[in-house]
Design a protein around this motif. Sequence first.
Motif, PDB file in Angstrom:
ATOM      1  N   ASP A 180      -1.906   7.070   0.705  1.00 45.97           N
ATOM      2  CA  ASP A 180      -2.966   7.573  -0.161  1.00 45.97           C
ATOM      3  C   ASP A 180      -3.363   8.969   0.309  1.00 45.97           C
ATOM      4  O   ASP A 180      -3.977   9.123   1.365  1.00 45.97           O
ATOM      5  CB  ASP A 180      -4.163   6.633  -0.112  1.00 45.97           C
ATOM      6  N   THR A 237      -6.850   9.827   1.590  1.00 46.74           N
ATOM      7  CA  THR A 237      -7.343   9.434   2.914  1.00 46.74           C
ATOM      8  C   THR A 237      -7.158  10.531   3.954  1.00 46.74           C
ATOM      9  O   THR A 237      -7.733  10.455   5.049  1.00 46.74           O
ATOM     10  CB  THR A 237      -6.640   8.155   3.402  1.00 46.74           C
ATOM     11  N   ALA A 283       0.836  -1.203   0.000  1.00 51.39           N
ATOM     12  CA  ALA A 283       0.000   0.000   0.000  1.00 51.39           C
ATOM     13  C   ALA A 283       0.866   1.246   0.000  1.00 51.39           C
ATOM     14  O   ALA A 283       1.759   1.389   0.818  1.00 51.39           O
ATOM     15  CB  ALA A 283      -0.931  -0.011   1.201  1.00 51.39           C
ATOM     16  N   HIS A 284       0.595   2.119  -0.913  1.00 52.25           N
ATOM     17  CA  HIS A 284       1.244   3.418  -0.936  1.00 52.25           C
ATOM     18  C   HIS A 284       0.461   4.367  -0.036  1.00 52.25           C
ATOM     19  O   HIS A 284      -0.751   4.236   0.118  1.00 52.25           O
ATOM     20  CB  HIS A 284       1.255   3.989  -2.354  1.00 52.25           C
ATOM     21  N   LEU A 343      -6.714   0.063   2.764  1.00 56.41           N
ATOM     22  CA  LEU A 343      -5.905   0.326   1.577  1.00 56.41           C
ATOM     23  C   LEU A 343      -5.574  -0.949   0.805  1.00 56.41           C
ATOM     24  O   LEU A 343      -4.857  -0.901  -0.191  1.00 56.41           O
ATOM     25  CB  LEU A 343      -4.592   1.007   1.988  1.00 56.41           C
TER      26      LEU A 343
END
Length: 390
Positions: A28, A31, A25-26, A274
Amino acid sequence: MASLNHALRALLLGGVLMAPGAAIAHPDLATFVAAAFSKEPVTVDCTLENGVGAKCYEITVNYLPEGLKIGPFCPATLDDAGGIWHWTGENGGLYRVDAEFLKMLDGLGYRFFDDDGTVHVVDNATERPTVDHACINVSADETVKITMRLPVTPVMAETPTVLGVVGKVGVALDGVPIFSDAPSIQQTGHMPALDTCGGHIDPGGWYHWHATSTDIDTVFDQAKVGAHCALEQDSRALFGYAFDGYPMVGSTEMDGTAAAGLDQCNGHVGETALGVTYHYHASEEFPNLPGCLVGVQAQNNFSTTATAGIGATRAGEGGRNEPPRPDDGGPGHVPPGFDEAAASLGVTTDVLMQALGNPQGGRPDLAAAAENLGTTEAKLRAVLPPPPGR
């Protein structure tokens, strides 16, 4: 990406192995709370602490998110209740800063109040304490901006980075910076009290947290502390991102079950909002933050426009003081020989200093420091320079 996935699959932390094919997961930006940023985030070239070039999200936030209510910190008198404090001496534990707690400290030789019940409260950004023990309540500087960098693509480190005291942990979704446990009363003589969401104001004038604030009521329940954070509490929710880019969530999984199979940094691979990725969980004890980070941070990932405090870029210009601290040679000072000692141990100087706590002005626990650094006490003693005057 293939090499990163290979490193993740190969990494074993505390018995938890990254499953083949697991997503990464990068951070984000969507969010984050929209009002968290003082200007639009950008993607910039950066260098990670392992020397590798990368891309980072650069985000800039204000001294305090709009609408966030903070405090109380220090009580004015013994008749008032302030915030909270994690006391690490005799009768250690998490306490509400009130008459019962302050009288307990008094019995241990730490007197924070006068005979009439007035609590010694000092704004150490503008004045120096004149008493041995003061409750620190710093005034805000509404002009301060904070700039932080998060790797766009998280990279696992060869060994976790121990955070120590006031180590950089990450940033919450509303833009509030997150730091590890505050300096102890035993170290500085004073108490920079936290509010009931686990935050306070840095000497530079900006607010930050020393807790996973959106799940801190779980800690209060476990410790039987009469406190409540006004933020919405959700043990399943995403809280923010660590400075290595990995997400930080509350103490339970998305379905509300207890997090299991956690490594020494209180993280593991699993489902998040995510997707499936490595992530950190809050603990049920204070400070409910990871004690180490498994990923590689960006160099120069935290700076402020403040004139004092962590990350200050205009130090000494605005009349604000640095916090009371042991005689360590001044803010950011590295005693002679510690750069070389860190290199011989294969860690950064920051990591060594954090593990030791206060190597020059205090008496570090070398056994505990060696354990945190993944070495032996004998090896640590052998590489450290002798104390001054010896």
